[in-house]
Scaffold this motif. Structure first.
Motif, PDB file in Angstrom:
ATOM      1  N   SER A 156      50.566 -26.256   4.660  1.00  0.00           N
ATOM      2  CA  SER A 156      50.146 -25.501   5.743  1.00  0.00           C
ATOM      3  C   SER A 156      49.249 -24.919   4.167  1.00  0.00           C
ATOM      4  CB  SER A 156      50.790 -24.573   6.453  1.00  0.00           C
ATOM      5  OG  SER A 156      51.752 -23.878   6.098  1.00  0.00           O
ATOM      6  N   ALA A 157      48.115 -24.437   5.089  1.00  0.00           N
ATOM      7  CA  ALA A 157      47.243 -23.521   4.194  1.00  0.00           C
ATOM      8  C   ALA A 157      46.623 -21.908   4.819  1.00  0.00           C
ATOM      9  CB  ALA A 157      45.999 -24.419   3.340  1.00  0.00           C
ATOM     10  N   ALA A 158      46.779 -20.921   4.269  1.00  0.00           N
ATOM     11  CA  ALA A 158      46.291 -19.987   4.684  1.00  0.00           C
ATOM     12  C   ALA A 158      44.961 -19.368   4.165  1.00  0.00           C
ATOM     13  CB  ALA A 158      47.171 -18.927   4.917  1.00  0.00           C
ATOM     14  N   TRP A 159      44.616 -18.952   5.393  1.00  0.00           N
ATOM     15  CA  TRP A 159      42.155 -18.270   4.034  1.00  0.00           C
ATOM     16  C   TRP A 159      42.126 -17.680   4.904  1.00  0.00           C
ATOM     17  CZ3 TRP A 159      40.448 -22.479   1.426  1.00  0.00           C
ATOM     18  CH2 TRP A 159      40.722 -23.601   1.196  1.00  0.00           C
ATOM     19  N   GLU A 160      41.236 -16.535   4.191  1.00  0.00           N
ATOM     20  CA  GLU A 160      40.556 -15.330   4.766  1.00  0.00           C
ATOM     21  C   GLU A 160      39.291 -15.230   4.631  1.00  0.00           C
ATOM     22  OE1 GLU A 160      40.675 -10.728   4.305  1.00  0.00           O
ATOM     23  OE2 GLU A 160      42.257 -11.687   3.238  1.00  0.00           O
ATOM     24  N   CYS A 161      38.100 -15.243   5.951  1.00  0.00           N
ATOM     25  CA  CYS A 161      36.871 -15.210   6.573  1.00  0.00           C
ATOM     26  C   CYS A 161      36.537 -14.257   4.986  1.00  0.00           C
ATOM     27  CB  CYS A 161      36.342 -15.859   7.176  1.00  0.00           C
ATOM     28  SG  CYS A 161      34.616 -15.470   7.788  1.00  0.00           S
ATOM     29  N   ILE A 162      35.674 -14.939   4.566  1.00  0.00           N
ATOM     30  CA  ILE A 162      34.385 -14.149   3.781  1.00  0.00           C
ATOM     31  C   ILE A 162      32.981 -13.656   4.046  1.00  0.00           C
ATOM     32  CG2 ILE A 162      33.616 -12.930   1.683  1.00  0.00           C
ATOM     33  CD1 ILE A 162      35.937 -14.943   0.209  1.00  0.00           C
ATOM     34  N   HIS A 163      32.557 -14.476   4.927  1.00  0.00           N
ATOM     35  CA  HIS A 163      31.393 -14.612   5.648  1.00  0.00           C
ATOM     36  C   HIS A 163      31.666 -16.302   6.441  1.00  0.00           C
ATOM     37  CE1 HIS A 163      29.254 -11.628   2.868  1.00  0.00           C
ATOM     38  NE2 HIS A 163      29.723 -12.569   1.878  1.00  0.00           N
ATOM     39  N   PRO A 164      31.085 -15.636   7.538  1.00  0.00           N
ATOM     40  CA  PRO A 164      31.029 -16.764   8.717  1.00  0.00           C
ATOM     41  C   PRO A 164      30.355 -18.074   8.813  1.00  0.00           C
ATOM     42  CG  PRO A 164      31.662 -15.034   9.745  1.00  0.00           C
ATOM     43  CD  PRO A 164      31.056 -14.621   7.918  1.00  0.00           C
ATOM     44  N   ARG A 220      41.388 -14.452  10.062  1.00  0.00           N
ATOM     45  CA  ARG A 220      42.856 -15.496   8.352  1.00  0.00           C
ATOM     46  C   ARG A 220      43.381 -16.763  10.259  1.00  0.00           C
ATOM     47  NH1 ARG A 220      47.221 -11.007   6.755  1.00  0.00           N
ATOM     48  NH2 ARG A 220      45.704 -10.224   5.344  1.00  0.00           N
ATOM     49  N   VAL A 221      42.688 -17.874   9.145  1.00  0.00           N
ATOM     50  CA  VAL A 221      43.096 -19.612   9.531  1.00  0.00           C
ATOM     51  C   VAL A 221      43.937 -20.067   8.881  1.00  0.00           C
ATOM     52  CG1 VAL A 221      41.855 -21.334   9.675  1.00  0.00           C
ATOM     53  CG2 VAL A 221      40.487 -19.213   9.594  1.00  0.00           C
ATOM     54  N   TRP A 222      45.235 -19.735   9.811  1.00  0.00           N
ATOM     55  CA  TRP A 222      45.993 -20.778   9.670  1.00  0.00           C
ATOM     56  C   TRP A 222      46.154 -22.840   9.930  1.00  0.00           C
ATOM     57  CZ3 TRP A 222      51.616 -20.980  12.444  1.00  0.00           C
ATOM     58  CH2 TRP A 222      52.711 -21.210  11.075  1.00  0.00           C
ATOM     59  N   MET A 223      45.804 -23.420   8.311  1.00  0.00           N
ATOM     60  CA  MET A 223      46.146 -24.851   9.139  1.00  0.00           C
ATOM     61  C   MET A 223      47.130 -25.913   8.804  1.00  0.00           C
ATOM     62  SD  MET A 223      42.948 -26.086   6.164  1.00  0.00           S
ATOM     63  CE  MET A 223      40.846 -25.460   7.059  1.00  0.00           C
ATOM     64  N   ILE A 224      47.142 -26.738   9.668  1.00  0.00           N
ATOM     65  CA  ILE A 224      48.281 -27.563   9.332  1.00  0.00           C
ATOM     66  C   ILE A 224      48.987 -28.709   9.758  1.00  0.00           C
ATOM     67  CG2 ILE A 224      50.973 -26.928  10.165  1.00  0.00           C
ATOM     68  CD1 ILE A 224      50.142 -24.826  12.259  1.00  0.00           C
ATOM     69  N   GLY A 225      48.975 -28.974   8.828  1.00  0.00           N
ATOM     70  CA  GLY A 225      49.170 -30.552   8.978  1.00  0.00           C
ATOM     71  C   GLY A 225      50.298 -32.002   8.421  1.00  0.00           C
ATOM     72  N   PHE A 226      50.424 -32.103   9.310  1.00  0.00           N
ATOM     73  CA  PHE A 226      51.649 -33.465   9.314  1.00  0.00           C
ATOM     74  C   PHE A 226      51.521 -34.953   8.104  1.00  0.00           C
ATOM     75  CE2 PHE A 226      52.526 -30.464  12.662  1.00  0.00           C
ATOM     76  CZ  PHE A 226      53.617 -30.067  12.480  1.00  0.00           C
ATOM     77  N   GLY A 227      51.887 -35.731   7.669  1.00  0.00           N
ATOM     78  CA  GLY A 227      52.399 -36.783   7.030  1.00  0.00           C
ATOM     79  C   GLY A 227      53.200 -37.256   6.450  1.00  0.00           C
ATOM     80  N   SER A 228      53.374 -38.707   6.295  1.00  0.00           N
ATOM     81  CA  SER A 228      53.795 -39.035   6.382  1.00  0.00           C
ATOM     82  C   SER A 228      55.244 -39.150   5.062  1.00  0.00           C
ATOM     83  CB  SER A 228      53.569 -40.716   5.678  1.00  0.00           C
ATOM     84  OG  SER A 228      53.111 -40.989   4.393  1.00  0.00           O
ATOM     85  N   GLY A 229      56.597 -39.661   5.187  1.00  0.00           N
ATOM     86  CA  GLY A 229      57.348 -39.248   4.316  1.00  0.00           C
ATOM     87  C   GLY A 229      58.687 -38.414   4.331  1.00  0.00           C
ATOM     88  N   PHE A 230      59.018 -37.162   4.860  1.00  0.00           N
ATOM     89  CA  PHE A 230      57.919 -36.425   6.353  1.00  0.00           C
ATOM     90  C   PHE A 230      57.789 -35.154   5.460  1.00  0.00           C
ATOM     91  CE2 PHE A 230      56.210 -34.700  10.179  1.00  0.00           C
ATOM     92  CZ  PHE A 230      55.177 -35.954  10.553  1.00  0.00           C
ATOM     93  N   LYS A 231      56.436 -35.578   5.868  1.00  0.00           N
ATOM     94  CA  LYS A 231      55.604 -33.660   5.234  1.00  0.00           C
ATOM     95  C   LYS A 231      54.921 -33.082   6.500  1.00  0.00           C
ATOM     96  CE  LYS A 231      53.155 -36.616   1.974  1.00  0.00           C
ATOM     97  NZ  LYS A 231      54.291 -37.197   2.112  1.00  0.00           N
ATOM     98  N   CYS A 232      55.244 -31.570   6.164  1.00  0.00           N
ATOM     99  CA  CYS A 232      54.411 -30.858   6.925  1.00  0.00           C
ATOM    100  C   CYS A 232      53.538 -29.899   5.709  1.00  0.00           C
ATOM    101  CB  CYS A 232      55.538 -29.770   7.475  1.00  0.00           C
ATOM    102  SG  CYS A 232      54.639 -28.477   8.476  1.00  0.00           S
TER     103      CYS A 232
END
Length: 482
Positions: free
Chosen positions: A449-457, A435-447
């Protein structure tokens, strides 16, 4: 004995839900076994049509309606990042020489830029777009130069993506593009539609002004659009930041930072509701915005004019504090979706103690390592990565992808998360089920995130790291740390 008791308590808390379910099923089975054959036959004969309706047809109808209305699963078929050409690299010496030739930059600002580069976490191979290789730089940062940068980056990434997936352009029914500071007419989506001769009925969206976390906003928007599209539809998500027209020519220190940190980059991702040939499954997208009622958060990344009328992006000195609060808000929302029950309970107890009972205790930071194997933290700068590593108690290996992406490619805005995912795969660390956790920050101010699960590397390291992965990770000397 106390250790055994503590271990038992952890097992009970972590597995409370399945234990309750098993006990309920066992109790139901025991109750049925108490009936003999004659009693069961008598019970069935006494059943009326209304009983059969409520006991059989109605539950079946409810299940069917639920299956029809539940959200469809969304998959990442594949992704591709712009491969920065070696001829576009800008070593520190080159960047400083070009800055020195700027007629508007004073000596005080130049003395500020030099140590900033050394402390930034960027390496000597980051790249700038063609227009910013000219002297004086600001005279070549034109509208035509900006369009040329966008087409170079985006067309290259999309070409790679179509080649990897084998998807024909006319199979793409949804297009979402995010680029914060470059918003021409015709729009960026129109440029892509024209270049690839996409369908006339394509659902296209152009997101602007949403900062470095807009890539995850685009993923969330594409996911929502796929819910109402025919099953098996494809959505193309393009994330980039065209920096050619945003070169700051003034002397405000807070507005000089983007010149030093941002570099050329972009990524294209193909999403679908069909699992065929998919490489990742999208589990969650969580968005938080802290700008309502908080002027400091709203203005901490702000496009404005300086006293001389030069337009630039002002990065507030309170940026890291505001990012920490935004991260806490995002954790509060994504935690219950991904964390084991024990971590959720400990976090909830800490939150109630601080908010309700005003207890002076440190907030409990859940152990997200129990929910995710890999972490992709927006490579916005060295301070951003340091702060998140400390806040989330992550190891050096867990933030390695972010640090190395910053070193090799610089801050490529919303596309940096895809370069980080490519790093993990190029290193051969991704496994099926990770499982992968993507975390991004942006103006506004925003945080966001997205959670992914690998099926095929990924089957190989072919991608933006193909020519350099063997040299990473690199050791950044302590003398350069801020």
């Amino acid at each position: 004995m106390s250790l055994l008791k503590a271990a038992y308590q952890r097992i009970m808390v972590d597995n409370l839900q399945p234990l309750v379910l098993v006990h309920l099923l066992a109790a139901s089975l025991v109750a049925l076994l108490r009936f003999g054959p004659d009693e069961l036959s008598s019970l069935l004969r006494e059943l009326q049509p209304v009983h059969l309706f409520f006991g059989g047809f109605l539950p079946a109808a409810v299940v069917i309606v639920y299956l029809m209305l539940r959200p469809r699963a969304v998959y990442l078929v594949d992704y591709a990042c712009f491969r920065t050409p070696h001829t576009s690299r800008v070593p520190f010496a080159t960047f400083l020489e070009h800055s020195k030739q700027s007629p508007t930059l004073n000596s005080r600002s130049f003395r500020f830029i030099s140590p900033l580069l050394e402390r930034s976490g960027l390496g000597e191979e980051t790249c700038l777009p063609p227009a910013q290789h000219n002297i004086p730089t600001h005279k070549y940062c034109t509208l035509d130069g900006a369009r040329a940068e966008f087409e170079l980056v985006v067309f290259s990434a999309i070409d790679d993506l179509l080649a990897k997936t084998g998807i024909a352009p006319d199979a793409i029914g949804i297009l979402v593009v995010n680029c914060s500071l470059f918003c021409p007419t015709p729009s960026l989506v129109d440029i892509i539609v024209r270049r690839y001769n996409l369908r006339r009925d394509i659902r296209s969206m152009n997101l602007a002004g949403m900062g470095c976390s807009a890539g995850l906003i685009s993923v969330g928007l594409a996911r929502n659009l796929l819910q109402v599209a025919p099953q098996g539809s494809h959505a193309l998500v393009v994330s980039t930041e065209t920096i050619t027209p945003n070169y700051y020519v003034g002397n405000e220190r807070a507005m000089l930072l983007p010149n030093c940190l941002f570099r050329v980059g972009g990524a294209a991702a193909l999403l679908s509701t069909s699992p065929v040939n998919a490489r990742f499954r999208l589990n969650h997208v969580v968005r938080t915005n802290t700008g309502a009622g908080d002027d400091n958060a709203y203005r901490c990344v702000f496009q404005e004019e300086d006293d001389e009328g030069n337009v630039g992006i002002n990065l507030s000195k309170d940026l890291m504090v505001i990012a920490g609060k935004a991260l806490e808000a995002n954790i509060t929302r994504i935690g219950p979706l991904v964390l084991p029950l024990r971590e959720q309970l400990l976090f909830a107890i800490s939150l109630v103690a601080r908010k309700v009972f005003r207890a002076r205790i440190k907030p409990y930071i859940p152990n997200f390592s129990k929910a995710f194997k890999h972490f992709c933290i927006h490579a916005g700068g060295r301070a951003v990565i340091d702060e998140l590593q400390k806040s989330l108690s992550l190891s050096d290996e867990q933030v390695e992808a972010s640090r190395m992406t910053l070193h090799r490619f610089g801050n490529t805005s919303s596309s940096s998360l895809w370069y980080e995912l490519a790093y993990v795969e190029a290193k051969g660390r991704m496994r099926k089920g990770d499982r992968v956790w993507m975390i991004g920050f942006g103006s506004g101010f925003k945080c966001n995130s997205a959670a992914w699960e690998c099926i095929h590397p990924a089957p190989n390291a072919d991608g933006p790291w193909a020519t350099s992965i063997h040299r990473y990770p690199v050791l950044i000397p302590d003398v350069l740390k801020h």
